[in-house]
Design an enzyme around this catalytic site. Structure first.
Site, short mmCIF file in Angstrom:
data_model
loop_
_atom_site.label_atom_id
_atom_site.label_comp_id
_atom_site.label_asym_id
_atom_site.label_seq_id
_atom_site.Cartn_x
_atom_site.Cartn_y
_atom_site.Cartn_z
N ARG A 68 1.22 -1.20 -0.17
CA ARG A 68 -0.09 -0.04 0.15
C ARG A 68 0.77 1.05 0.41
O ARG A 68 0.97 1.87 -0.60
CB ARG A 68 -0.56 -0.08 1.37
CG ARG A 68 -1.96 -1.53 1.10
CD ARG A 68 -2.75 -0.82 2.99
NE ARG A 68 -3.23 -1.94 2.59
CZ ARG A 68 -2.89 -3.50 3.99
NH1 ARG A 68 -2.14 -2.92 4.60
NH2 ARG A 68 -3.92 -4.01 4.17
N ASP A 206 7.68 -23.03 6.44
CA ASP A 206 7.65 -23.54 7.73
C ASP A 206 9.28 -22.87 7.88
O ASP A 206 10.43 -23.80 7.27
CB ASP A 206 7.79 -24.51 8.50
CG ASP A 206 8.19 -24.96 9.62
OD1 ASP A 206 8.32 -24.53 10.25
OD2 ASP A 206 6.76 -25.49 10.10
N HIS A 207 10.00 -21.71 8.24
CA HIS A 207 11.49 -21.18 8.47
C HIS A 207 12.48 -22.60 8.27
O HIS A 207 12.87 -22.90 8.20
CB HIS A 207 11.52 -20.35 8.86
CG HIS A 207 11.80 -20.16 10.34
ND1 HIS A 207 10.79 -19.40 10.53
CD2 HIS A 207 12.32 -19.66 10.74
CE1 HIS A 207 11.05 -19.34 11.83
NE2 HIS A 207 12.32 -19.95 11.77
N ASP A 264 2.43 -20.28 17.88
CA ASP A 264 3.63 -19.46 17.09
C ASP A 264 4.56 -20.68 17.12
O ASP A 264 4.89 -20.34 16.45
CB ASP A 264 4.05 -18.07 18.12
CG ASP A 264 5.31 -17.24 17.70
OD1 ASP A 264 5.00 -16.82 16.14
OD2 ASP A 264 6.18 -17.55 18.36
N HIS A 269 6.86 -25.14 13.99
CA HIS A 269 8.34 -25.58 14.10
C HIS A 269 8.33 -26.71 14.43
O HIS A 269 9.03 -27.80 14.79
CB HIS A 269 8.91 -24.65 14.76
CG HIS A 269 8.81 -22.96 14.09
ND1 HIS A 269 8.49 -22.88 13.09
CD2 HIS A 269 8.57 -22.38 14.63
CE1 HIS A 269 8.23 -21.72 12.53
NE2 HIS A 269 8.36 -20.85 13.57
C1 BG6 Z 1 9.21 -17.20 14.60
C2 BG6 Z 1 7.95 -16.67 15.70
O1 BG6 Z 1 8.25 -18.41 13.30
O2 BG6 Z 1 10.01 -17.95 14.55
C3 BG6 Z 1 8.80 -16.59 16.53
O3 BG6 Z 1 7.20 -16.18 15.17
C4 BG6 Z 1 9.70 -16.78 16.85
O4 BG6 Z 1 8.35 -15.80 17.67
C5 BG6 Z 1 10.62 -17.25 15.67
O5 BG6 Z 1 10.97 -16.10 17.35
C6 BG6 Z 1 12.46 -18.42 15.65
O6 BG6 Z 1 12.76 -18.43 14.96
P1 BG6 Z 1 14.26 -19.03 14.88
O7 BG6 Z 1 15.10 -19.58 13.38
O8 BG6 Z 1 14.76 -17.89 15.98
O9 BG6 Z 1 14.34 -20.51 16.33
#
Ligand code: BG6
Length: 519
Positions: A68, A206-207, A264, A269
């Site tokens: 935006r 999902d990182h 979260d 994760h």
């Molecule tokens: C994210 C969460 O998906 O993962 C955060 O929203 C969290 O709250 C983070 O801090 C943790 O990721 P990492 O890679 O730092 O372990």
């Protein structure tokens, strides 16, 4: 005749052994919705730049920001450069790489609800295809507030941007978490996206799956023959999965207060890590073969009944305390967090995977914010020896074997076992055998987003969550959330920032005659 030894030049480089040829994606354009947001600046743009630096991006890669704010191509390019300068893994910025990368950054200013914006986007993409030879290959990235996902997806459908231009081109969409708020909303979101995009176009990111050490769980288990025979209820006493963070909510109060630790971290994760740890070996490394096995694990975890929730879960919320010697506020005092909030910032859960391999093996999960240190690890504790040959009356039993997979920081794997203390007596002490990624490979791990974005460009969805996985994980987590709704929450705050969480979490595991690992 003796064989002559190979010269140094002929010896294979151990660091390159087994390295497969990297594939470079086809020319394409990545379109980021929510282009001015935090994730884009901290993660997405730096990840793309780092890939450009390592020559992994396709030639003529283009990026379009859609948001935006009143930017144009030039101002958005400047913003992108600022993000790289601030957040890139590799700095300083290399001018030659930036010149090539930066000139292909574009911006479309629009509200997500405005059909004109999508028409403008379609025109911009067609023009890029003509000028850069990107051939209609498009990767959309939803990095907005999740409430906007349905609007964006439907609008993309309305202008036909979900369709491929020809039989050789591709269109894919990456969807950021949170993917739903509970099971019903996740089902609905999946339905909405599926009404426009086909499942094989959808990449739910999902990182954690992009972390080298998380991928290494599969390699460790299935590229080695010595661990897998022990990887079951016969030898494993229990499993602990922990993700502890020193950080608090970092200005994300409104989002976090709606989510809490269970939405979260656990739904995504931790469930992903759990399924990689517990899955059966897939028959090959194709995306669906791997994901079929992962989802079976999640299906084998029965949703918790209200009684289970009381017995097998603990919630916590941090109060003021100290982190690294500095005072920090309690959760209720954080910016934009309601002062009476009952959102949990810590959770401990005991789960069971009811299948042949894992029946009766407890899996303890715990995660929390404002704990004493940042660490993520999975530990398998093995059963004690059947007969205590070396046990002495009155002395503590010999410590069990523990295999710990350290996801971060200090990525590695360690195995604890008993060894004889040198000397005339049969004293046994635990020692560890350690593998550290950094030492063995000498390279810093890339950021998870770098790997995952590249995989999406290559059309490899192995490290993305499939629809059924997400829904199954929500079914488990929603049963816990529903159980919590039936009982008054504990008196919050119930742990001090900088401590390991509420004492009820210790009781949860100590009741079973076990202990949390000391980290
Ligand atoms: C994210 C969460 O998906 O993962 C955060 O929203 C969290 O709250 C983070 O801090 C943790 O990721 P990492 O890679 O730092 O372990």
């Amino acid at each position: 005749m003796m064989a002559s030894s190979p010269s140094q030049a002929e010896l294979p480089n151990p660091l390159r052994q087994g390295i497969r040829q990297e594939r470079v994606p086809e020319p394409c354009t990545m379109i980021i919705f929510g282009a001015t947001g935090d994730l884009t600046h901290r993660k997405l743009i730096p990840a793309l730049y780092n890939q450009a630096l390592e020559r992994r991006l396709p030639p003529n890669f283009n990026m379009v920001g859609f948001a935006r704010r009143p930017y144009n191509d030039e101002t958005f390019q400047q913003e992108a450069l600022n993000s790289i300068n601030k957040f890139s893994r590799r700095r300083p910025v290399q001018p030659a790489v930036w010149d090539q990368f930066g000139k292909n950054i574009h911006y479309v200013q629009s509200d997500f609800t405005n059909p004109e914006g999508y028409k403008k986007l379609a025109e911009t993409l067609d023009k890029i295809d003509e000028e850069s030879g990107t051939r209609g290959n498009r990767l959309f990235y939803l990095s907005t507030n999740p409430d906007d996902y349905p609007t964006i997806v439907q609008n993309l459908g309305k202008v036909g941007l979900d369709k491929t231009k020809n039989s050789n081109s591709w269109v894919r969409i990456i969807v950021e978490k949170p993917f739903g708020f509970d099971l019903p909303s996740a089902l609905k979101l999946n339905e909405t996206i599926a009404s426009v995009f086909h499942e094989n176009q959808i990449y739910r990111i999902d990182h954690y799956l992009g972390k080298e050490t998380v991928q290494n769980i599969l390699v460790f288990r299935f590229a080695n023959s010595i661990f897998e025979p022990l990887w079951n209820r016969q030898y494993v006493d229990h499993i602990q999965i922990i993700v502890s963070e020193e950080l608090g909510v970092e200005g994300r109060g409104p989002y976090y207060d709606e989510s809490g630790a269970i939405r979260d971290m656990v739904q995504n994760h931790m469930m992903q890590v759990l399924s990689l740890i517990c899955m059966e070996p897939p028959s090959n490394f194709e995306a669906n073969a791997v994901r079929d096995e992962k989802v079976k694990v999640l299906r084998a975890i029965a949703p918790l009944t209200p009684d289970d929730v009381v017995e097998r879960t603990v919630r916590g919320q941090y109060g003021p305390g100290m982190i690294n010697g500095e005072p920090v506020p309690g959760y209720r005092e954080e910016e934009r967090v309601p002062p009476e909030t009952i959102t949990e910032t810590y959770v401990a859960i005991k789960l069971f995977v009811d299948n042949w391999r894992w029946a009766g093996v407890p899996i303890y999960l715990r995660t929390g914010k404002r704990l004493p240190k940042r660490t993520s690890e999975v530990a398998l504790q093995f059963k004690p020896v059947p007969h205590g040959l070396f046990s002495q009356p009155g002395e503590p039993p010999i410590e069990p074997n523990v295999l710990a997979l350290q996801i971060q920081p200090n990525e590695g794997i360690s195995l604890k076992f008993g060894a004889k203390v040198p000397g005339p007596t049969m004293n046994i002490r635990p020692v560890t055998m350690d593998f550290r990624f950094g030492q063995s490979f000498g390279v810093a791990a890339a950021d998870a987003y770098e790997r995952l974005i590249l995989d999406a460009m290559l059309g490899d969805s192995t490290l993305f969550a499939r629809r059924d996985e997400v829904e199954q994980a929500w079914a488990i987590v929603t049963s816990i959330i529903d159980g919590w709704k039936l009982h008054m929450p504990p008196k919050f705050p119930n742990y001090e920032a900088g401590t390991w969480g509420p004492h009820e979490a210790d009781e949860l595991i100590e009741r079973d005659g076990r202990r949390w690992r000391r980290l």
